[in-house]
Motif scaffolding. Sequence first.
Motif, mmCIF file in Angstrom:
data_model
loop_
_atom_site.group_PDB
_atom_site.id
_atom_site.type_symbol
_atom_site.label_atom_id
_atom_site.label_comp_id
_atom_site.label_asym_id
_atom_site.label_seq_id
_atom_site.Cartn_x
_atom_site.Cartn_y
_atom_site.Cartn_z
ATOM 1 N N CYS A 117 53.879 -4.100 -83.184
ATOM 2 C CA CYS A 117 52.237 -4.062 -83.179
ATOM 3 C C CYS A 117 51.930 -5.604 -83.538
ATOM 4 C CB CYS A 117 52.013 -3.389 -84.821
ATOM 5 S SG CYS A 117 52.156 -1.665 -84.552
ATOM 6 N N PRO A 157 50.721 -7.289 -78.540
ATOM 7 C CA PRO A 157 49.243 -7.407 -78.018
ATOM 8 C C PRO A 157 49.154 -8.729 -77.558
ATOM 9 C CG PRO A 157 49.092 -6.460 -80.329
ATOM 10 C CD PRO A 157 50.535 -6.592 -79.743
ATOM 11 N N SER A 180 49.545 -11.127 -75.022
ATOM 12 C CA SER A 180 49.925 -11.117 -73.651
ATOM 13 C C SER A 180 49.009 -11.874 -72.660
ATOM 14 C CB SER A 180 49.620 -9.738 -73.014
ATOM 15 O OG SER A 180 48.374 -9.415 -73.188
ATOM 16 N N SER A 196 54.011 -9.411 -71.241
ATOM 17 C CA SER A 196 53.709 -9.131 -72.721
ATOM 18 C C SER A 196 55.422 -9.036 -73.432
ATOM 19 C CB SER A 196 53.225 -7.844 -72.811
ATOM 20 O OG SER A 196 54.102 -6.670 -72.817
ATOM 21 N N THR A 200 56.341 -6.663 -75.135
ATOM 22 C CA THR A 200 57.102 -5.351 -75.571
ATOM 23 C C THR A 200 58.383 -5.082 -75.258
ATOM 24 O OG1 THR A 200 54.770 -4.824 -75.392
ATOM 25 C CG2 THR A 200 56.225 -2.869 -75.547
ATOM 26 N N GLY A 220 48.630 2.820 -81.447
ATOM 27 C CA GLY A 220 47.589 2.500 -80.511
ATOM 28 C C GLY A 220 46.953 3.460 -79.890
ATOM 29 N N PRO A 276 44.079 -1.638 -82.034
ATOM 30 C CA PRO A 276 44.502 -2.658 -80.741
ATOM 31 C C PRO A 276 45.940 -3.173 -80.832
ATOM 32 C CG PRO A 276 43.153 -3.686 -82.285
ATOM 33 C CD PRO A 276 43.295 -2.423 -82.902
ATOM 34 N N VAL A 277 46.937 -2.544 -80.600
ATOM 35 C CA VAL A 277 48.156 -2.902 -80.645
ATOM 36 C C VAL A 277 48.885 -3.129 -79.225
ATOM 37 C CG1 VAL A 277 48.538 -2.193 -83.101
ATOM 38 C CG2 VAL A 277 49.273 -0.634 -81.156
ATOM 39 N N SER A 281 48.955 -4.388 -75.089
ATOM 40 C CA SER A 281 48.765 -5.704 -74.566
ATOM 41 C C SER A 281 47.304 -5.810 -74.596
ATOM 42 C CB SER A 281 49.461 -5.796 -73.085
ATOM 43 O OG SER A 281 48.743 -4.803 -72.362
ATOM 44 N N PHE A 337 45.409 -6.823 -77.009
ATOM 45 C CA PHE A 337 44.808 -6.317 -78.093
ATOM 46 C C PHE A 337 43.707 -5.107 -77.892
ATOM 47 C CE2 PHE A 337 45.915 -10.754 -79.118
ATOM 48 C CZ PHE A 337 46.317 -10.494 -80.380
ATOM 49 N N SER A 338 44.546 -4.307 -77.140
ATOM 50 C CA SER A 338 43.494 -2.915 -76.672
ATOM 51 C C SER A 338 44.228 -1.665 -77.284
ATOM 52 C CB SER A 338 43.609 -2.708 -75.256
ATOM 53 O OG SER A 338 45.100 -2.836 -74.761
ATOM 54 N N LYS A 398 44.225 3.645 -72.804
ATOM 55 C CA LYS A 398 45.254 2.856 -72.270
ATOM 56 C C LYS A 398 46.215 3.664 -71.685
ATOM 57 C CE LYS A 398 46.709 -1.403 -72.454
ATOM 58 N NZ LYS A 398 46.410 -2.539 -71.709
#
Length: 188
Positions: A20, A24, A26, A35, A37, A64, A69-70, A72, A74-75, A80
């Motif tokens: 988390c 985000p 990225s 990112s 992830t 998410g 906002p977790v 890429s 911060f969304s 998403k």
Amino acid sequence: MRNSKMKNTAFIAVMTAVLCVLAPLSIPIGPVPISLTNFVLAVTIYILGTKKAMVSYFIYLLIGLIGIPVFSGFSGGPQKLFGPTGGYLIGFIPFILIAGVVIDRMYTRRAISFIALAVGTAVLYAFGTAWLAFSAHLTFGAALAAGVIPFIWEDALKMAAAAIIGPVLRDRLSHAGLLPQAVRESQR
């Protein structure tokens, strides 16, 4: 037994928190950002094993999807998942399964683990590219050019780093008695 369950829950929570925090972050370079992830998930497989890494990822997805906002950039939120990068979010599931099956059994064999991570990444790319093409009304070739080609080298570097760092983290945590019992037993 109770201590083992608490340790498992704590490790899943910690790795979910790491995901988390780092996912985000990225670099937007088009419809698909760079990112961390996939790197965090690869390391999570080494530390938790496939099943618990999957639990960690599903918790991250739920966090998410409810709007925190977790993801890429911060969304967050269900949009998403249905947006251009939603296929990559789904593609992480087979990525974890494919890489995890091999890493669980042969985590010290770095070259084989890297190949498993690469195959998992290829499947991740397929899911992401197909969804990107569909959702953004692109040809498959255009989606491949936007969502895969720019990422091959940096993803290869992240997978190599995970194949090098992952076994070291797993061994050190195991020797310290910090790994959940099931992960330590899979090392024997």
